[in-house]
Design an enzyme around this catalytic site. Structure first.
Site, PDB file in Angstrom:
ATOM      1  CG  HIS A 110       1.745   4.626   8.564  1.00 17.02           C
ATOM      2  ND1 HIS A 110       1.794   4.065   8.590  1.00 17.02           N
ATOM      3  CD2 HIS A 110       3.306   5.685   8.550  1.00 17.02           C
ATOM      4  CE1 HIS A 110       2.475   4.327   6.981  1.00 17.02           C
ATOM      5  NE2 HIS A 110       2.480   4.949   6.881  1.00 17.02           N
ATOM      6  CG  HIS A 130       2.346   6.300  -2.537  1.00 15.39           C
ATOM      7  ND1 HIS A 130       1.866   7.476  -2.567  1.00 15.39           N
ATOM      8  CD2 HIS A 130       2.126   6.445  -0.720  1.00 15.39           C
ATOM      9  CE1 HIS A 130       0.501   7.376  -1.944  1.00 15.39           C
ATOM     10  NE2 HIS A 130       0.774   7.195  -0.753  1.00 15.39           N
ATOM     11  NE  ARG A 161      -1.166   2.531   3.081  1.00 19.71           N
ATOM     12  CZ  ARG A 161      -0.587   3.352   2.709  1.00 19.71           C
ATOM     13  NH1 ARG A 161      -0.399   4.541   1.158  1.00 19.71           N
ATOM     14  NH2 ARG A 161      -0.105   3.853   4.152  1.00 19.71           N
ATOM     15  CB  SER A 178       2.417  11.318   6.223  1.00 21.78           C
ATOM     16  OG  SER A 178       0.901  11.816   7.249  1.00 21.78           O
ATOM     17  CE1 TYR A 220      -0.540  12.580   3.600  1.00 19.93           C
ATOM     18  CE2 TYR A 220       0.058  12.042   1.296  1.00 19.93           C
ATOM     19  CZ  TYR A 220      -0.840  11.840   2.643  1.00 19.93           C
ATOM     20  OH  TYR A 220      -1.794  10.582   2.121  1.00 19.93           O
ATOM     21  CG  HIS A 248       6.910   7.419   5.813  1.00 21.48           C
ATOM     22  ND1 HIS A 248       7.194   7.132   5.184  1.00 21.48           N
ATOM     23  CD2 HIS A 248       5.719   7.740   5.921  1.00 21.48           C
ATOM     24  CE1 HIS A 248       5.550   7.297   4.418  1.00 21.48           C
ATOM     25  NE2 HIS A 248       4.283   7.733   5.052  1.00 21.48           N
TER      26      HIS A 248
END
Lengths: 296, 350
Positions: free
Chosen positions: B206, B27, B23, B177, B297, B208
């Protein structure tokens, strides 16, 4: 032509300010279901206002010829048959969309006799003129709109049922805008100071489309919308991109818009609400003008 | 049984690692995963012990578009393929209200998805109840993403988490994000959410890797009571990618925290299944670091690179401007607008 505003919230109050400038529409009544600032404001303007709802409105003599409804989809669904029975034309600013969907510079004159017309959504009013400007020049197999709205300009109704916005707008991109398939996206942005409403319109177009003609058509349409929303403007010239993988052989035109409100009652950043009230007032004017012409 | 107990799904292990290669990785793959890649990845993750595998367009169900990129293969086909391959793992999807709808969710459910993660900007949780309600009616498990969690203070993030939990969300994520949360900033958010909703729902993280803190923050997350943690094989995700699932498995193994994952099998999966199909291996290059630094983002990365090429302006300048203007997830169209403005400024300046 006499009119009533049902739903004296932010939208109804802004609409009242706009209709006050109309020579063809006289707002005789403003109706809510609880006492509110909106009702007090209407009374201060010399308009008969009541918290007794549509029951009260339908007892008035004379009845209004036109009602602008800015309540909720649910309330409008309940009220619409009562207006119809009383012979009152309804301009629906809620997402109920019971009647034909209208956008002033696209099909504003098409449904003037309809007992009920739907103003679609704010994002629809901001973007459908551009989809139509492209689709009157070339075939548009697919159009997509992205509406960015200041968080403070999105009310609880929009938030509780955001799918209604995307689905109704997408449908109108097809039925009113003239795209064969439509998609709509809405984004809420809480940045401070609040961002002015922004809209982007992407249209798939044939690879060999006449780009000069599309650009000219978009400029004409911008001017047509500016007649009732002076703060409606292009951020840049329409942008053309050659076909890319995944675009089914189509090229693309992208149009970037800014919608600054008139600041009548709502703050200028809330262009999303302003374009809705301005478009509804415009449709009201067109209905009133048509009535006068019939009589003459 | 109290409502409280029913809202928090029982955990099979001390922490639930959810894999989002298929998912968030969408990107980095420009949303062009093939059915074969999905099948191979699901088989590998499933046999390594993952309980949940997220599959959908990077911007969630319904994300296929000009603005976010069209899916190379219909995501419902990919979800159904993933469902078919999974023996013990279950399939989750992402849904971003305003982009995807309840109709999209129903299609994903029909294709075999059993969990939805509903994602809103960190201050806009009140657009999610419609979708949580629909998910619970469908009998799906639920999680909520408060995206761009660096953009609001811990206390407010906790209030937004409460809105989601009251709407039927079973696990609320501190969703970094932009990969922007420093360790103390992440910690205060974990603590605030656990204090506010911890009795009623799980808290998730979550991450990054834009500032290289995804794994470190995951450890802090666990120490502060977070029990859902996201990862991606080879970090495959937006920006410089997500916390790598194989690294999370190795780190938690060393910490003696039971994840139910086979770290060796995940290393094999990353090396032998995912790496061969990577079109780009997410890394901390200038553009991605700027995203963490300026709070942008992560999904904006490839769009900014494309716009930079198209309008002859550096992608990192576009990204930095997006950060200054406070654009949020979903406003990918603004990247083109910013590139046009920057190009115009350059022309005026020269």
């Amino acid at each position: 032509m006499t009119a009533a505003i049902v739903g004296p919230g932010n939208i109804g109050t802004d609409l009242l300010a706009k209709l006050k400038r109309s020579r063809r529409i006289e707002v005789a009544y403003v109706v809510g279901v609880v006492e509110s600032d909106g009702l007090a404001r209407a009374r201060a303007e010399g308009v008969a206002a009541s918290a007794e709802g549509v029951d009260w409105l339908l007892q008035q003599d004379p009845l209004p010829q036109l009602v602008f409804e800015s309540t909720s989809a649910k309330a409008h669904i309940a009220n619409a048959p009562r207006y119809a029975e009383a012979g009152i034309q309804a301009i629906d600013l809620t997402p109920a969309h019971l009647g034909p969907m209208v956008c002033p510079p696209v099909n504003g004159a098409a449904h003037l006799g309809s007992p009920n017309v739907s103003m679609i959504t704010c994002g629809g009013q901001a973007t459908i003129p551009i989809v139509a400007a492209v689709s009157r020049v070339v075939d548009v197999p697919y159009a997509e709109i992205v509406a960015s709205v200041a968080s403070r300009g999105a009310g609880p109704g929009t938030r509780a049922n955001i799918d209604e916005f995307t689905q109704t707008t997408a449908k109108a991109v097809e039925e009113v805008g003239g795209a064969r398939r439509g998609k709509a996206v809405i984004i809420l942005n809480p940045v401070e100071p609040p961002m002015i409403m922004r809209d982007t319109v992407f249209c798939a177009i044939p690879a060999d489309a006449d780009r000069t003609a599309i650009t000219a058509s978009v400029h004409e349409m911008i001017a047509a919308v500016q007649e009732y929303v002076p703060g409606y403007a292009l951020r840049a010239e329409p942008q053309f991109d050659d076909p890319q993988p995944g675009w089914d052989g189509n090229a693309r035109v992208a149009v970037f818009l800014e919608v600054k409100g008139n600041g009548d009652y709502l703050p200028p950043y809330a262009g999303n609400l302003d374009i809705m009230t301005a478009a509804a007032a415009r449709i009201g004017e067109l209905i009133a003008t048509a009535k006068l012409e019939v009589r003459a | 049984m109290t409502a409280r107990e029913t809202n928090r799904p029982p955990l099979a292990h001390e922490v639930r690692i959810i894999d989002t290669t298929l998912r968030d990785g969408s990107h980095a793959m420009s949303h062009r995963f093939t059915e074969t890649q999905v099948r191979d990845t699901v088989r590998a993750l499933d046999s390594a012990g993952l309980e949940w595998i997220e599959v959908s367009h990077g911007d969630g169900v319904g994300g296929s578009s000009f603005n976010y990129g069209f899916s190379g293969t219909d995501e419902m086909t990919l979800i159904a393929a993933a469902r078919e391959e999974a023996r013990q793992a279950r399939i989750a999807v992402l849904l971003v209200p305003g982009i995807g709808t309840v109709d999209d969710l129903k299609k994903a459910h029909d294709a075999g998805a059993e969990m939805v993660r509903v994602a809103t900007h960190c201050t806009e949780a009140d657009v999610s109840p419609q979708h949580f309600g629909a998910a619970r009616d469908l009998g799906m498990e639920t999680a909520g993403f408060l995206m761009m969690a660096h953009r609001t203070p811990a206390e407010n993030l906790a209030k937004q988490a409460r809105i989601m939990v009251d709407a039927g969300c079973q696990a609320v994520y501190v969703t970094d994000s932009a990969g922007a949360l420093l360790m103390h900033e992440a910690t205060e958010r974990f603590q605030a959410l656990v204090a506010e909703v911890g009795e009623d729902a799980w808290v998730g993280y979550h991450g990054h890797q834009n500032l290289s803190l995804g794994v470190a923050n995951s450890v802090l997350a666990y120490e502060n009571g977070v029990r859902y943690i996201d990862g991606s094989l080879c970090a495959l995700g937006a920006g410089s990618g997500n916390s790598p699932t194989e690294v999370l498995a190795a780190v938690f193994d060393r910490l003696g925290i039971h994840t139910g994952l086979d770290a060796g099998a995940l290393l094999d999966a990353a090396e032998e299944v995912v790496r061969p199909y990577l079109t780009r291996w997410p890394k901390m290059d200038r553009n991605a670091i700027v995203q963490g630094w300026a709070g942008v983002y992560s999904s904006f990365l490839l769009h900014a690179e494309r716009a930079g090429e198209r309008y002859k302006v550096p992608a990192h300048e576009i990204l930095r401007r997006c950060g200054e203007l406070g654009y949020v997830g979903g406003q990918e169209d603004m990247i083109i607008d910013v590139a046009i403005q920057l190009a115009a400024e350059r022309e005026q300046g020269s």
